[in-house]
Write an enzyme that holds these catalytic residues in place. Sequence first.
Site, PDB file in Angstrom:
ATOM      1  N   GLY A  24       1.259  -1.815   0.091  1.00 51.57           N
ATOM      2  CA  GLY A  24      -0.345   0.079  -0.263  1.00 51.57           C
ATOM      3  C   GLY A  24       0.380   1.428  -0.239  1.00 51.57           C
ATOM      4  CB  ALA A  25       4.632   2.123   0.126  1.00 53.00           C
ATOM      5  N   GLY A  26       2.414   2.437  -2.434  1.00 54.29           N
ATOM      6  CA  GLY A  26       2.718   3.472  -3.384  1.00 54.29           C
ATOM      7  C   GLY A  26       1.642   3.686  -3.727  1.00 54.29           C
ATOM      8  CG  ASP A  27      -2.407   1.291  -3.145  1.00 51.73           C
ATOM      9  OD1 ASP A  27      -1.882   1.460  -5.063  1.00 51.73           O
ATOM     10  OD2 ASP A  27      -2.283   0.130  -2.881  1.00 51.73           O
TER      11      ASP A  27
END
Length: 328
Positions: A265-268
Amino acid sequence: MAVNGVVSDKSVIVSFGEMLIDFVPTVSGVSLAEAPGFLKAPGGAPANVAIAVSRLGGKASFVGKLGDDEFGRMLADILKQNGVSCDGILFDQGARTALAFVTLRADGEREFMFYRNPSADMLLKPEELNLDLIRSAKVFHYGSISLIVDPCRSAHLKAMEVAKESGALLSYDPNLRLPLWPSADEARKQILSIWDKADIVKVSDVELEFLTGSDKIDDESAMKLWRPNFTLLLVTLGDKGSRYYTKNFHGAVDAFHVNTVDTTGAGDSFVGALLCKIVNDPTIVENESKLREVLKFANACGAITTTKKGAIPALPTVADALALINGA
């Protein structure tokens, strides 16, 4: 203000695609077979982006299809609890909600095993789309998993076309998941088939290598992915920060160093933070100092998301991000 149950405020960010349940081992650094047990964690990149936007105070809607089962209802409830409009969600009575078993390696990176044969998200039809909701979008965000098979692929193309016609900014994060594609060549071909349509594109370093066929993560490689109609191309580099490319300037913004537990979820989170800022001021992409500030904020949001297991529980508030920026 709502008209026919649709948010009519033009600052809404509509996220299109899949939402699923990740089953994450209770112990890090083991294979799926070795895992003593699993925790269920809601996921799916477009849904994560919608919740990231909402948690940062933005207006978010999600468009996609879930199974008419306990997991599907649970996921819709999670969106609602997190302030995301569910006017674009449908439930399929014939197919299950998608599942993914995710291994967390010792370094916090992930490996995936998917259960989608077919799952409800793959069965969204063009005629089922809530076009009023899509027309209300100021930003329309999507990935590439929804391009893998019809009818979902046709629904994706129709939704993009309607959003574009209505004046939305199109935001694309391919979110490569190779195990879901018939082959690497097919993945590359389909991901690039809609490349020219976007205004804003974000790729990871791994996706940059995959799409260009180059093993170099540099400006020359990134510019192979640039198109004249883009307003912004971003390359995320994990703990090395991010790079940005616009019509008039390019550069890099450093990462924040945190204790990484799980990169899910870091990119999201990064994308949600960026879109939250751009939806209120699209001219950010024309002003380098403003853009750098926004990317610093987005990098902080991405970093915070890696400090806890699972994507959604780890997505930050504005206060969380400012605390990291001001404490750094």
